[in-house]
Design an enzyme around this catalytic site. Sequence first.
Site, PDB file in Angstrom:
ATOM      1  N   PHE A 184       0.824  -1.211   0.000  1.00  0.00           N
ATOM      2  CA  PHE A 184       0.000   0.000   0.000  1.00  0.00           C
ATOM      3  C   PHE A 184       0.856   1.258   0.000  1.00  0.00           C
ATOM      4  CE2 PHE A 184      -2.073   3.473   2.205  1.00  0.00           C
ATOM      5  CZ  PHE A 184      -3.357   3.493   1.696  1.00  0.00           C
ATOM      6  N   ASP A 185       1.859   1.310   0.873  1.00  0.00           N
ATOM      7  CA  ASP A 185       2.702   2.504   1.011  1.00  0.00           C
ATOM      8  C   ASP A 185       3.407   2.854  -0.299  1.00  0.00           C
ATOM      9  OD1 ASP A 185       2.255   1.393   3.688  1.00  0.00           O
ATOM     10  OD2 ASP A 185       3.647   2.931   4.372  1.00  0.00           O
ATOM     11  N   ALA A 186       4.084   1.857  -0.876  1.00  0.00           N
ATOM     12  CA  ALA A 186       4.832   2.108  -2.102  1.00  0.00           C
ATOM     13  C   ALA A 186       3.906   2.510  -3.243  1.00  0.00           C
ATOM     14  CB  ALA A 186       5.626   0.860  -2.493  1.00  0.00           C
TER      15      ALA A 186
END
Length: 241
Positions: A184-186
């Site tokens: 999710f972050d990337a």
Amino acid sequence: MATVDLVLPAYNEERGLGESVHTLLAWCEAHPRHAWRIVVADNGSTDRTLEVARSLEAEHAGRVAALHIPVAGRGLALRTAWLTSEADVAAYMDVDLSTSLDALPALVDPLASGEADLAVGSRLHPLARTRRGLRREVLSRGFVLLLRLALGFRLTDAQCGFKAIRREAARALVPLVRDNAWFFDAELLLLAQHNGYRIREVPVDWTDDPVSSVRIVRTVAEDLRGIWRLRRDGIPRPPRP
């Protein structure tokens, strides 16, 4: 002064959750520059995490909120917490507080003042100070290198559990993120970068949690699938307002 939600994604964290929330509450009291609220985003826990979160909510009404997501996944927890937040800025950090809170003003203030749209903590920045094992260091640097080669990633760290986003940017970008777990972050950062959002990197002091619940092999496999998907399908653009 801005309103800021500090989200703690929590999966089976009954033991350390209370201590972390009280540490964070004390920090917020000592830094009244913004109106802080702590949101414990329990996601699929099978222990007493939700019960502890609700007890903290009752004890600190208006300052702590318990959010229950029945399915596990850090990305899903952030998606739910950020898209339901009415705060000017929504941030998150690991529930073990591995990242020093000294970096929190540098993370939030540029967003509160409108100077940036997203802010990300970096454990790999030249000015960062980290204490962790060689395997995690190699995996983190290798992941960033792969993101650069495959997708043109321009930041120094993708998965540090210390990020913040303005409400408007969250409303535009988060619905486009397809991953609900660790990628999710990337994916969020790649969406922001490729769509011209202003991203601020913040070097952090970070200490590895030796009892982390992260399953490295599975996480690496999920990351590789996410990179392949974005290479295959391309990085979407948010609809024009």
